[in-house]
Design an enzyme around this catalytic site. Structure first.
Site, PDB file in Angstrom:
ATOM      1  CD  GLN A  49       0.459   0.110   3.435  1.00 17.11           C
ATOM      2  OE1 GLN A  49       0.882   0.097   2.290  1.00 17.11           O
ATOM      3  NE2 GLN A  49      -0.578  -0.612   3.815  1.00 17.11           N
ATOM      4  NE  ARG A 106       4.779  -1.986  -6.075  1.00 18.41           N
ATOM      5  CZ  ARG A 106       3.532  -1.627  -5.764  1.00 18.41           C
ATOM      6  NH1 ARG A 106       2.648  -2.534  -5.380  1.00 18.41           N
ATOM      7  NH2 ARG A 106       3.150  -0.378  -5.851  1.00 18.41           N
ATOM      8  CG  HIS A 150       2.405   2.672  -1.776  1.00 16.47           C
ATOM      9  ND1 HIS A 150       2.586   1.444  -2.355  1.00 16.47           N
ATOM     10  CD2 HIS A 150       1.235   2.567  -1.105  1.00 16.47           C
ATOM     11  CE1 HIS A 150       1.583   0.627  -2.044  1.00 16.47           C
ATOM     12  NE2 HIS A 150       0.744   1.295  -1.277  1.00 16.47           N
ATOM     13  CG  ASN A 194       0.353   1.611  -4.921  1.00 15.42           C
ATOM     14  OD1 ASN A 194       0.489   0.507  -5.445  1.00 15.42           O
ATOM     15  ND2 ASN A 194      -0.557   1.842  -3.977  1.00 15.42           N
ATOM     16  CD  GLU A 195      -3.933   0.372  -5.143  1.00 14.35           C
ATOM     17  OE1 GLU A 195      -4.690   1.009  -4.403  1.00 14.35           O
ATOM     18  OE2 GLU A 195      -3.747  -0.846  -5.047  1.00 14.35           O
ATOM     19  CG  ASN A 332      -1.492  -2.666  -7.062  1.00 13.35           C
ATOM     20  OD1 ASN A 332      -0.548  -3.179  -7.647  1.00 13.35           O
ATOM     21  ND2 ASN A 332      -1.354  -1.637  -6.254  1.00 13.35           N
ATOM     22  CE1 TYR A 334      -4.600  -6.772  -1.851  1.00 15.43           C
ATOM     23  CE2 TYR A 334      -4.690  -5.030  -3.486  1.00 15.43           C
ATOM     24  CZ  TYR A 334      -4.026  -5.675  -2.464  1.00 15.43           C
ATOM     25  OH  TYR A 334      -2.786  -5.242  -2.056  1.00 15.43           O
ATOM     26  CD  GLU A 400      -0.407  -3.245  -3.577  1.00 17.50           C
ATOM     27  OE1 GLU A 400      -1.544  -3.356  -3.059  1.00 17.50           O
ATOM     28  OE2 GLU A 400       0.242  -2.190  -3.569  1.00 17.50           O
ATOM     29  CD1 TRP A 443      -1.147  -5.962   0.883  1.00 19.19           C
ATOM     30  CD2 TRP A 443       0.534  -4.843  -0.101  1.00 19.19           C
ATOM     31  NE1 TRP A 443      -0.903  -4.863   1.644  1.00 19.19           N
ATOM     32  CE2 TRP A 443       0.126  -4.154   1.069  1.00 19.19           C
ATOM     33  CE3 TRP A 443       1.582  -4.329  -0.863  1.00 19.19           C
ATOM     34  CZ2 TRP A 443       0.738  -2.962   1.485  1.00 19.19           C
ATOM     35  CZ3 TRP A 443       2.177  -3.142  -0.448  1.00 19.19           C
ATOM     36  CH2 TRP A 443       1.744  -2.469   0.704  1.00 19.19           C
ATOM     37  CD  GLU A 450      -4.789  -2.279   4.542  1.00 19.17           C
ATOM     38  OE1 GLU A 450      -3.603  -2.476   4.248  1.00 19.17           O
ATOM     39  OE2 GLU A 450      -5.666  -2.013   3.704  1.00 19.17           O
ATOM     40  CD1 TRP A 451      -3.410   1.572   3.118  1.00 19.50           C
ATOM     41  CD2 TRP A 451      -2.322   3.437   3.671  1.00 19.50           C
ATOM     42  NE1 TRP A 451      -2.237   1.613   2.402  1.00 19.50           N
ATOM     43  CE2 TRP A 451      -1.548   2.742   2.705  1.00 19.50           C
ATOM     44  CE3 TRP A 451      -1.815   4.652   4.163  1.00 19.50           C
ATOM     45  CZ2 TRP A 451      -0.313   3.203   2.243  1.00 19.50           C
ATOM     46  CZ3 TRP A 451      -0.590   5.119   3.684  1.00 19.50           C
ATOM     47  CH2 TRP A 451       0.137   4.404   2.742  1.00 19.50           C
TER      48      TRP A 451
HETATM   49  C1  BGC Z   1      -2.559  -0.646  -1.437  1.00 17.73           C
HETATM   50  C2  BGC Z   1      -1.870  -1.116  -0.179  1.00 17.73           C
HETATM   51  C3  BGC Z   1      -2.913  -1.650   0.787  1.00 17.73           C
HETATM   52  C4  BGC Z   1      -3.624  -2.805   0.128  1.00 17.73           C
HETATM   53  C5  BGC Z   1      -4.679  -3.479   0.996  1.00 17.73           C
HETATM   54  C6  BGC Z   1      -3.622  -1.580  -1.927  1.00 17.73           C
HETATM   55  O1  BGC Z   1      -4.645  -0.868  -2.506  1.00 17.73           O
HETATM   56  O2  BGC Z   1      -1.628  -0.353  -2.429  1.00 17.73           O
HETATM   57  O3  BGC Z   1      -1.144  -0.071   0.363  1.00 17.73           O
HETATM   58  O4  BGC Z   1      -2.357  -2.027   2.004  1.00 17.73           O
HETATM   59  O5  BGC Z   1      -4.296  -2.330  -1.011  1.00 17.73           O
HETATM   60  O6  BGC Z   1      -5.706  -2.599   1.309  1.00 17.73           O
END
Ligand code: BGC
Length: 504
Positions: A49, A106, A150, A194-195, A332, A334, A400, A443, A450-451
């Site tokens: 990223q 990180r 990751h 990661n995830e 992680n 959100y 995250e 994060w 962003e992928w």
């Molecule tokens: C990921 C990050 C991503 C973030 C926001 C996480 O699931 O580890 O790489 O940028 O979410 O989408």
């Protein structure tokens, strides 16, 4: 009840329940208190990223380099070929981190930068890059927290089957050995994967509900092998910790119906329990996953469960390798959703359908720059309590947590609101609920690739001006807010930024 009446009754219940849930988020009073004295404060990025330099100094291609070269896959044809150019500008990242007052950074190592083919020949310039980054962090008095994987699998390994190849755990173990050997004197916190949920479920080719579980199985083995390698060969001399970062949302039941409460619990088990139960729990997959997937596989005509069976041959790895293979649980987190029971079509062979549920958002919740991310701070506290109860109160690090917008504005009040209330819920979890959280990671350090959303969804504490070749990093208001929280090691009531009439 006839169908129509039943549906209206259900809708009424949903409305009542979602009202209850929304009420929780409105003007939630802050807890004014401090975090434990040695609390880890971090911000995070990942190699693909931010680094750019995708094909220089001997780096091999990763699956994301390949993926983004296909037209129509990523928003506006964006790629990570340059990104924040951190391969060259890492000192700017360290300067930004320094201004945040963080104790840790990180970041992830790009597997194909250090092993261009995934196995075999080592790429010395790649090793040097991470050594230089770690040295710059040391000068700034910031500790590295390093993720081994990751999502940027070497393309050479993908060509051999990637996470579906039974040898992938051995490949990962050898890559981990290289990293522990090269960087382990300076790195005291390692995150293996990661995830893995994203890799197994949303990885480019693991979609159907058989490959998903096969990839998941190999990911767990890969993690455990790396952990056991560290434990047997490096831990005594290097004295570090090894964990895994699992992404887990919170799921509120959509109503008080038992079926919906069960559905919310099922969603948690399918998302978090899938990886956490083998490593932190009983050593096996959650029983609800075994039951659901087993029943559905039989009805769908498979001669065995699509989830790996607990057979005699597999028991040894489950018993010896996997249970207890982590020093901490990285989380992680959100967002949250509301969840109701909803039987799925038996002909649909997929991870989603295996769960027999439906999740949605309360329209009153604040949104963000990402369609999937609604601002639900209280969900994090609920999740931490759930993990405490299910997995015997393990040490946890929030690896995250963060919020996106699409504007990239420096006066990012929405992000401040997000961090304030999520971090305060972590404090409540520690102080009021007795959850063992030893660190928090925001994060992301800066706006980055962003992928699939390209550069549109911005998560940074620092804005990056992608139109300038120097890619300057500029602090947003949220960066100053986080720096203050870290400086105070918590929430002071005499900080104007923490002090609104509601908290009086
Ligand atoms: C990921 C990050 C991503 C973030 C926001 C996480 O699931 O580890 O790489 O940028 O979410 O989408």
């Amino acid at each position: 009840m006839d169908n129509r009446r039943w549906i209206s009754w259900l809708i009424l219940n949903l409305v009542v329940a979602s009202d209850k849930v929304s009420a929780i988020f409105v003007d939630e009073p802050l807890l004014y208190d401090t975090f434990p004295p040695d609390f880890i404060w971090a911000s995070a990025t990942s190699a693909h990223q931010i680094e750019g330099a995708w094909n220089v100094d001997g780096k091999g291609p990763s699956i994301w380099d390949t993926y983004t070269s296909q037209p129509g896959i990523v928003a506006e044809g964006a790629t990570g070929q340059t990104a924040c150019n951190s391969y060259y500008f890492y000192q700017k990242d360290v300067d930004a981190l320094k201004s945040l007052n963080v104790s840790h950074y990180r970041f992830s190592i790009s597997w194909p930068r250090v092993l261009p083919n995934g196995i075999g020949q080592v790429n010395q310039p790649g090793i040097d890059y991470y050594k230089n980054l770690i040295a710059a962090l040391k000068v700034a008095n910031i500790q590295p927290m390093v993720t081994l994987y990751h999502w940027d699998l070497p393309q050479a390994l993908e060509d051999m089957g990637g996470w579906l190849n039974a040898s992938v755990a051995d490949w990962f173990e050898e890559y981990a050995r290289l990293c522990f050997t090269q960087f382990g004197d300076d790195v005291k916190i390692w995150v293996t994967l990661n995830e893995p949920w994203i890799t197994a479920w949303q990885g480019p080719k693991y979609g159907p509900g058989t490959y998903t579980y096969q990839a998941g199985h190999n990911l767990i083995l890969a993690h455990a092998k790396a952990y056991r390698l560290y434990e047997s060969t490096f831990k005594a001399s290097q004295q570090g910790k090894v964990g895994i970062a699992l992404n887990v949302n919170w799921f509120f039941p959509g109503s008080d119906l038992i079926a919906d409460k069960d559905a919310a619990e099922r969603a948690l088990q399918f998302m978090g329990g899938w990886f956490a139960n083998p490593i932190f729990g009983s050593g096996d997959y959650p029983s609800i996953m075994k039951l659901k997937i087993g029943e559905k596989s039989a009805q769908q005509g498979f001669n065995q469960s699509r989830l790996q069976e607990n057979t005699a041959e597999q028991k040894p790895w489950q018993k010896l390798l996997v249970p207890g293979s982590a020093d901490f649980l990285g989380i992680n987190h959100y967002t949250s959703s509301l969840t109701v029971n909803q039987p799925s079509n038996i002909n649909d062979v997929s991870y989603e359908s295996d769960q027999d549920l439906y999740s949605y958002y309360d329209p009153s919740w604040y949104g963000s720059g990402s369609p999937w991310l609604k601002i639900t701070p209280f969900g994090l506290r609920n999740l931490l309590g759930w993990l405490r109860d299910k997995f015997n109160n393990p040490e946890m690090i929030i690896t995250e947590n963060g919020c996106s917008d699409t504007a990239g504005n420096l006066d990012d009040m929405l992000r401040i609101y997000y961090y304030k209330h999520y971090i305060n819920n972590v404090l409540k979890a520690i102080k009021t609920d007795g959850v063992k959280v030893s660190g928090y990671t925001a994060w992301s350090l800066m706006d980055n690739f962003e992928w699939r959303a390209g550069y549109n969804e911005k998560f940074g504490l620092f804005n990056v001006d992608f139109s300038s070749p120097e890619l300057p990093r500029t602090a947003k208001a949220s960066a100053r807010y986080i720096a203050q929280i870290i400086h105070d090691n918590g929430f002071r009531s005499d900080q104007p930024c923490n002090n609104y009439p509601i908290s009086k």
